[in-house]
Design a protein around this motif. Structure first.
Motif, PDB file in Angstrom:
ATOM      1  N   ASN A  72       0.828  -1.201   0.000  1.00 42.35           N
ATOM      2  CA  ASN A  72       0.000   0.000   0.000  1.00 42.35           C
ATOM      3  C   ASN A  72       0.864   1.252   0.000  1.00 42.35           C
ATOM      4  OD1 ASN A  72      -2.451   1.407   0.039  1.00 42.35           O
ATOM      5  ND2 ASN A  72      -2.506   1.483   2.267  1.00 42.35           N
ATOM      6  N   THR A  73       1.921   1.241   0.796  1.00 38.94           N
ATOM      7  CA  THR A  73       2.837   2.387   0.834  1.00 38.94           C
ATOM      8  C   THR A  73       3.518   2.587  -0.510  1.00 38.94           C
ATOM      9  OG1 THR A  73       3.243   2.040   3.198  1.00 38.94           O
ATOM     10  CG2 THR A  73       4.871   3.347   1.991  1.00 38.94           C
ATOM     11  N   ILE A  74       3.963   1.494  -1.114  1.00 38.97           N
ATOM     12  CA  ILE A  74       4.616   1.581  -2.424  1.00 38.97           C
ATOM     13  C   ILE A  74       3.654   2.147  -3.457  1.00 38.97           C
ATOM     14  CG2 ILE A  74       5.520   0.171  -4.312  1.00 38.97           C
ATOM     15  CD1 ILE A  74       6.770  -1.631  -2.100  1.00 38.97           C
ATOM     16  N   ASP A  75       2.401   1.703  -3.401  1.00 39.89           N
ATOM     17  CA  ASP A  75       1.401   2.212  -4.339  1.00 39.89           C
ATOM     18  C   ASP A  75       1.240   3.719  -4.189  1.00 39.89           C
ATOM     19  OD1 ASP A  75      -0.787   1.608  -6.305  1.00 39.89           O
ATOM     20  OD2 ASP A  75      -2.035   2.427  -4.704  1.00 39.89           O
ATOM     21  N   HIS A  76       1.161   4.208  -2.960  1.00 30.74           N
ATOM     22  CA  HIS A  76       1.038   5.653  -2.726  1.00 30.74           C
ATOM     23  C   HIS A  76       2.301   6.387  -3.159  1.00 30.74           C
ATOM     24  CE1 HIS A  76      -2.789   6.287  -0.579  1.00 30.74           C
ATOM     25  NE2 HIS A  76      -2.644   5.031  -0.184  1.00 30.74           N
ATOM     26  N   PHE A  77       3.453   5.782  -2.902  1.00 23.33           N
ATOM     27  CA  PHE A  77       4.706   6.433  -3.298  1.00 23.33           C
ATOM     28  C   PHE A  77       4.764   6.609  -4.809  1.00 23.33           C
ATOM     29  CE2 PHE A  77       9.146   6.168  -4.695  1.00 23.33           C
ATOM     30  CZ  PHE A  77       9.710   7.195  -3.959  1.00 23.33           C
ATOM     31  N   LEU A  78       4.439   5.574  -5.554  1.00 24.56           N
ATOM     32  CA  LEU A  78       4.515   5.655  -7.013  1.00 24.56           C
ATOM     33  C   LEU A  78       3.484   6.636  -7.578  1.00 24.56           C
ATOM     34  CD1 LEU A  78       5.106   1.901  -7.902  1.00 24.56           C
ATOM     35  CD2 LEU A  78       6.737   3.788  -8.105  1.00 24.56           C
ATOM     36  N   ARG A  79       2.397   6.844  -6.862  1.00 27.15           N
ATOM     37  CA  ARG A  79       1.369   7.769  -7.352  1.00 27.15           C
ATOM     38  C   ARG A  79       1.646   9.218  -6.968  1.00 27.15           C
ATOM     39  NH1 ARG A  79      -3.450   7.107  -5.179  1.00 27.15           N
ATOM     40  NH2 ARG A  79      -3.098   5.370  -3.765  1.00 27.15           N
ATOM     41  N   LEU A 105      -2.936 -14.690  -0.382  1.00 22.98           N
ATOM     42  CA  LEU A 105      -3.458 -13.494   0.275  1.00 22.98           C
ATOM     43  C   LEU A 105      -3.440 -12.284  -0.653  1.00 22.98           C
ATOM     44  CD1 LEU A 105      -1.751 -13.816   3.781  1.00 22.98           C
ATOM     45  CD2 LEU A 105      -4.095 -14.417   3.172  1.00 22.98           C
ATOM     46  N   HIS A 106      -2.482 -12.262  -1.576  1.00 23.08           N
ATOM     47  CA  HIS A 106      -2.282 -11.086  -2.426  1.00 23.08           C
ATOM     48  C   HIS A 106      -3.160 -11.061  -3.668  1.00 23.08           C
ATOM     49  CE1 HIS A 106       2.087 -10.180  -0.888  1.00 23.08           C
ATOM     50  NE2 HIS A 106       1.175 -10.075   0.049  1.00 23.08           N
ATOM     51  N   GLN A 107      -4.009 -12.035  -3.845  1.00 22.77           N
ATOM     52  CA  GLN A 107      -4.839 -12.069  -5.054  1.00 22.77           C
ATOM     53  C   GLN A 107      -5.650 -10.784  -5.181  1.00 22.77           C
ATOM     54  OE1 GLN A 107      -7.221 -15.604  -5.296  1.00 22.77           O
ATOM     55  NE2 GLN A 107      -5.474 -16.976  -5.150  1.00 22.77           N
ATOM     56  N   ASN A 108      -5.536 -10.168  -6.365  1.00 28.02           N
ATOM     57  CA  ASN A 108      -6.272  -8.938  -6.694  1.00 28.02           C
ATOM     58  C   ASN A 108      -5.787  -7.710  -5.923  1.00 28.02           C
ATOM     59  OD1 ASN A 108      -8.020 -10.418  -8.460  1.00 28.02           O
ATOM     60  ND2 ASN A 108      -9.183 -11.078  -6.671  1.00 28.02           N
ATOM     61  N   TRP A 109      -4.613  -7.814  -5.291  1.00 25.59           N
ATOM     62  CA  TRP A 109      -4.055  -6.636  -4.629  1.00 25.59           C
ATOM     63  C   TRP A 109      -3.380  -5.726  -5.658  1.00 25.59           C
ATOM     64  CZ3 TRP A 109      -1.430  -7.802   0.754  1.00 25.59           C
ATOM     65  CH2 TRP A 109      -2.421  -8.256   1.640  1.00 25.59           C
ATOM     66  N   CYS A 110      -3.014  -4.543  -5.216  1.00 25.63           N
ATOM     67  CA  CYS A 110      -2.401  -3.546  -6.095  1.00 25.63           C
ATOM     68  C   CYS A 110      -0.978  -3.942  -6.492  1.00 25.63           C
ATOM     69  CB  CYS A 110      -2.376  -2.182  -5.392  1.00 25.63           C
ATOM     70  SG  CYS A 110      -1.373  -2.143  -3.881  1.00 25.63           S
ATOM     71  N   GLN A 111      -0.461  -3.248  -7.488  1.00 25.42           N
ATOM     72  CA  GLN A 111       0.929  -3.338  -7.920  1.00 25.42           C
ATOM     73  C   GLN A 111       1.385  -4.777  -8.275  1.00 25.42           C
ATOM     74  OE1 GLN A 111       2.813  -0.793  -8.620  1.00 25.42           O
ATOM     75  NE2 GLN A 111       1.332   0.723  -7.909  1.00 25.42           N
ATOM     76  N   PRO A 112       0.807  -5.377  -9.303  1.00 24.27           N
ATOM     77  CA  PRO A 112       1.208  -6.745  -9.672  1.00 24.27           C
ATOM     78  C   PRO A 112       2.681  -6.872 -10.059  1.00 24.27           C
ATOM     79  CG  PRO A 112      -0.211  -5.757 -11.352  1.00 24.27           C
ATOM     80  CD  PRO A 112      -0.271  -4.869 -10.163  1.00 24.27           C
ATOM     81  N   GLN A 113       3.256  -5.854 -10.682  1.00 28.60           N
ATOM     82  CA  GLN A 113       4.679  -5.936 -11.059  1.00 28.60           C
ATOM     83  C   GLN A 113       5.574  -5.889  -9.823  1.00 28.60           C
ATOM     84  OE1 GLN A 113       5.078  -2.717 -13.917  1.00 28.60           O
ATOM     85  NE2 GLN A 113       4.672  -4.110 -15.626  1.00 28.60           N
ATOM     86  N   ILE A 114       5.215  -5.080  -8.852  1.00 26.87           N
ATOM     87  CA  ILE A 114       5.967  -5.038  -7.597  1.00 26.87           C
ATOM     88  C   ILE A 114       5.844  -6.378  -6.884  1.00 26.87           C
ATOM     89  CG2 ILE A 114       6.116  -3.976  -5.309  1.00 26.87           C
ATOM     90  CD1 ILE A 114       7.157  -2.141  -7.476  1.00 26.87           C
ATOM     91  N   ARG A 115       4.648  -6.932  -6.867  1.00 32.83           N
ATOM     92  CA  ARG A 115       4.440  -8.226  -6.217  1.00 32.83           C
ATOM     93  C   ARG A 115       5.254  -9.326  -6.898  1.00 32.83           C
ATOM     94  NH1 ARG A 115      -0.600  -9.987  -6.871  1.00 32.83           N
ATOM     95  NH2 ARG A 115      -1.581  -8.200  -7.882  1.00 32.83           N
ATOM     96  N   ALA A 116       5.336  -9.268  -8.207  1.00 29.66           N
ATOM     97  CA  ALA A 116       6.119 -10.274  -8.928  1.00 29.66           C
ATOM     98  C   ALA A 116       7.585 -10.222  -8.522  1.00 29.66           C
ATOM     99  CB  ALA A 116       5.976 -10.068 -10.434  1.00 29.66           C
ATOM    100  N   GLN A 117       8.113  -9.012  -8.340  1.00 32.40           N
ATOM    101  CA  GLN A 117       9.496  -8.872  -7.891  1.00 32.40           C
ATOM    102  C   GLN A 117       9.660  -9.364  -6.453  1.00 32.40           C
ATOM    103  OE1 GLN A 117      12.344  -8.012  -9.486  1.00 32.40           O
ATOM    104  NE2 GLN A 117      11.062  -8.156 -11.327  1.00 32.40           N
ATOM    105  N   LEU A 118       8.663  -9.096  -5.617  1.00 25.95           N
ATOM    106  CA  LEU A 118       8.702  -9.576  -4.237  1.00 25.95           C
ATOM    107  C   LEU A 118       8.765 -11.104  -4.208  1.00 25.95           C
ATOM    108  CD1 LEU A 118       8.363  -9.325  -1.143  1.00 25.95           C
ATOM    109  CD2 LEU A 118       5.895  -9.187  -1.524  1.00 25.95           C
TER     110      LEU A 118
END
Length: 196
Positions: A72-79, A105-118
């Motif tokens: 969530n923080t990353i999403d706000h930072f990028l925006r 748990l992360h299904q349909n959460w924000c930032q799919p590219q960030i999640r892929a790197q995680l």
């Protein structure tokens, strides 16, 4: 050293930690809770927008958990942040969640590219300090192990702290004794790059 994974069950879409007898977040409004408790309480959209080119913002978190606050923080930072500013997100976790459970748990959460790197860089349950480069401007520093041992090794100027969301009565030694609370209380609000 290998850490013990989180003793987690999922009931009615709510991830529940059996050891701490508490949920990680409310499944219907987890991001709204995160926004209220951490993002807006720390005025992060405005603070991100005020960063200068090349400036870094550093967040410290006690309890990575499901990674909801981080994403969530990353999403706000990028925006909100300027394109040449940086985010360092430092999070301590003693009992990480297994990767497959994390993906569920992360299904349909924000930032799919960030999640892929995680997922690609996830250190699983290996103790120590792990730096994950989730984006050219975003670095996740996972400190896996006991917070009392790891936080003194964190040579960083923290701009905002996220304290553990589990019920405090379940974790009095971590939240009530040094060195953690004095460490948090004496961090000045500077914007310095992380030094590990």
């Amino acid at each position: 050293m290998l850490l013990t994974y989180a003793n987690l069950t999922i009931a009615n879409s709510a991830p529940y930690n059996q050891d701490y007898r508490d949920i990680y977040y409310q499944p219907q409004n987890g991001f709204e809770e995160s926004n209220h408790t951490f993002i807006h309480a720390n005025h992060l959209p405005q603070r991100f927008a005020n960063l200068h080119a090349g400036q870094a913002f550093c967040i410290g978190e006690i309890g990575f958990g499901s990674g909801l606050n981080a994403l969530n923080t990353i999403d706000h930072f990028l925006r909100h942040a300027r394109s040449q500013s940086h985010l360092h997100y430092c999070s301590v976790e003693k009992h990480p969640i297994e990767l497959n459970t994390l993906k569920t748990l992360h299904q349909n959460w924000c930032q799919p590219q960030i999640r892929a790197q995680l997922y690609q860089q996830y250190p699983h349950n290996h103790s120590g300090i792990h730096t994950l480069h989730l984006h050219p401007r975003i670095h996740l520093h996972l400190l896996l192990g006991d917070a009392h041992d790891l936080l003194p090794q964190l040579h960083a100027k923290i701009d905002a702290w996220y304290l553990d969301g589990f019920a405090p009565q379940q974790k009095p030694p971590m939240l009530a004794s040094p060195p953690i609370c004095p460490y948090c209380a004496h961090q000045p609000p500077h914007h310095h790059p992380l030094q590990l």
